[in-house]
Design a protein around this motif. Sequence first.
Motif, short mmCIF file in Angstrom:
data_model
loop_
_atom_site.label_atom_id
_atom_site.label_comp_id
_atom_site.label_asym_id
_atom_site.label_seq_id
_atom_site.Cartn_x
_atom_site.Cartn_y
_atom_site.Cartn_z
N PRO A 92 -24.07 -45.63 -26.75
CA PRO A 92 -25.46 -46.06 -26.54
C PRO A 92 -26.41 -45.31 -27.47
O PRO A 92 -26.28 -44.09 -27.66
CB PRO A 92 -25.72 -45.70 -25.08
N GLY A 93 -27.33 -46.03 -28.07
CA GLY A 93 -28.29 -45.41 -28.99
C GLY A 93 -27.85 -45.39 -30.43
O GLY A 93 -28.63 -45.00 -31.32
N ASP A 94 -26.61 -45.78 -30.72
CA ASP A 94 -26.12 -45.79 -32.09
C ASP A 94 -26.88 -46.79 -32.95
O ASP A 94 -27.37 -47.82 -32.46
CB ASP A 94 -24.63 -46.17 -32.13
N GLN A 95 -26.99 -46.45 -34.23
CA GLN A 95 -27.39 -47.42 -35.25
C GLN A 95 -26.15 -47.67 -36.10
O GLN A 95 -25.57 -46.73 -36.63
CB GLN A 95 -28.52 -46.89 -36.13
N THR A 117 -28.81 -50.53 -32.32
CA THR A 117 -29.40 -51.23 -33.45
C THR A 117 -28.26 -51.60 -34.39
O THR A 117 -27.47 -50.73 -34.78
CB THR A 117 -30.43 -50.37 -34.20
N VAL A 118 -28.16 -52.88 -34.71
CA VAL A 118 -27.07 -53.36 -35.57
C VAL A 118 -27.66 -54.06 -36.79
O VAL A 118 -28.45 -55.01 -36.66
CB VAL A 118 -26.14 -54.34 -34.83
N ASN A 161 -31.46 -50.22 -48.38
CA ASN A 161 -32.02 -48.94 -48.82
C ASN A 161 -33.03 -48.38 -47.84
O ASN A 161 -33.32 -47.17 -47.84
CB ASN A 161 -32.70 -49.09 -50.19
N MET A 162 -33.59 -49.23 -46.98
CA MET A 162 -34.61 -48.81 -46.02
C MET A 162 -34.03 -48.08 -44.82
O MET A 162 -34.77 -47.48 -44.04
CB MET A 162 -35.39 -50.04 -45.51
N TYR A 163 -32.72 -48.12 -44.64
CA TYR A 163 -32.14 -47.69 -43.37
C TYR A 163 -31.10 -46.57 -43.53
O TYR A 163 -30.56 -46.34 -44.61
CB TYR A 163 -31.48 -48.89 -42.67
N HIS A 164 -30.87 -45.91 -42.39
CA HIS A 164 -29.77 -44.95 -42.26
C HIS A 164 -29.08 -45.24 -40.93
O HIS A 164 -29.73 -45.49 -39.92
CB HIS A 164 -30.29 -43.51 -42.26
N VAL A 165 -27.75 -45.27 -40.94
CA VAL A 165 -27.01 -45.58 -39.71
C VAL A 165 -25.97 -44.50 -39.42
O VAL A 165 -25.58 -43.73 -40.31
CB VAL A 165 -26.31 -46.96 -39.81
N ASN A 166 -25.53 -44.47 -38.16
CA ASN A 166 -24.49 -43.51 -37.77
C ASN A 166 -23.12 -43.94 -38.28
O ASN A 166 -22.33 -43.11 -38.75
CB ASN A 166 -24.42 -43.38 -36.24
N LYS A 167 -22.85 -45.25 -38.16
CA LYS A 167 -21.49 -45.73 -38.45
C LYS A 167 -21.55 -47.07 -39.18
O LYS A 167 -22.37 -47.93 -38.84
CB LYS A 167 -20.68 -45.92 -37.16
N ILE A 198 -25.17 -45.78 -46.73
CA ILE A 198 -26.26 -45.46 -45.78
C ILE A 198 -25.72 -44.96 -44.44
O ILE A 198 -26.48 -44.73 -43.50
CB ILE A 198 -27.18 -46.67 -45.55
N ALA A 199 -24.39 -44.78 -44.34
CA ALA A 199 -23.77 -44.42 -43.06
C ALA A 199 -23.25 -42.99 -43.07
O ALA A 199 -22.76 -42.49 -44.09
CB ALA A 199 -22.62 -45.37 -42.75
#
Length: 256
Positions: A92-95, A117-118, A161-167, A198-199
């Motif tokens: 829960p809460g992952d991007q 967020t996907v 390029n606008m984003y950063h994700v965990n996985k 970005i991951a």
Amino acid sequence: MLVAERHRKIVEVVNEKLSVRVTELSKLFKVTEETIRRDLEKLEKENLLRRSHGGAVSIQDEQSEVSYTEREITNAAEKKAIALEAVKLIMPGDQIVLDASTSAWYMAKEMPDLPLTVITNSIKVAVELSKKEQVKVISTGGMLLARSLSYAGPLAERSLNMYHVNKAFISCKGVHLEGGLSDSNEWQALLKRQMMSIADQTILLADSTKFGVRTFAHITNIGQVSSILTDSKIDDSYSRALEEKGVQVKTVKVAE
């Protein structure tokens, strides 16, 4: 059956199924696995197929994307089992970012309705996730690739390029110890490389037929992958070689 006829039929089987294992061909043609390996070696030299670790894959339309309908039915049981295991890695809460693979679509179908967020370039993944109220979906946009029902190209790459994700959860057409990850379509390869960049970590979803395979467009080197989820048919020696390169490999059992 004459050797020439067996060779012709082997190519037909490989092109029909897209990928096939040595053990399957051995049973089908009632010859030893060693004979099949020699057959595949000869057929690869004639540029009629490409050998993979433990089998062979089709090279028909290698530089163009396989349609989504075809990909859905190819090694479906393995992809579903891998996707079920991948869903367990989501908190829960992952991007997260999902590519346009059928494995990602199976993940979307199985994903629980959690606050997530996907980001995805897949129309089918976005539609599937739209059924889950707590999941925020961001589409990359870009050039529509009709065969894969996905977006790619410079606009899609710039949007990431606008984003950063965990996985990042991605798949590909080939996984090779020296050649790294590869895909049949250059635009998809470039986008997957951007997804990985970005991951924090990249989880590769790849059934066992993809190992030892190199296809048209290079994505990245093996070392850029955090872990691999595959089915239990992967050759033990290949799995060990990947782990020696620092890549964790987890296998899942596929129901018969």
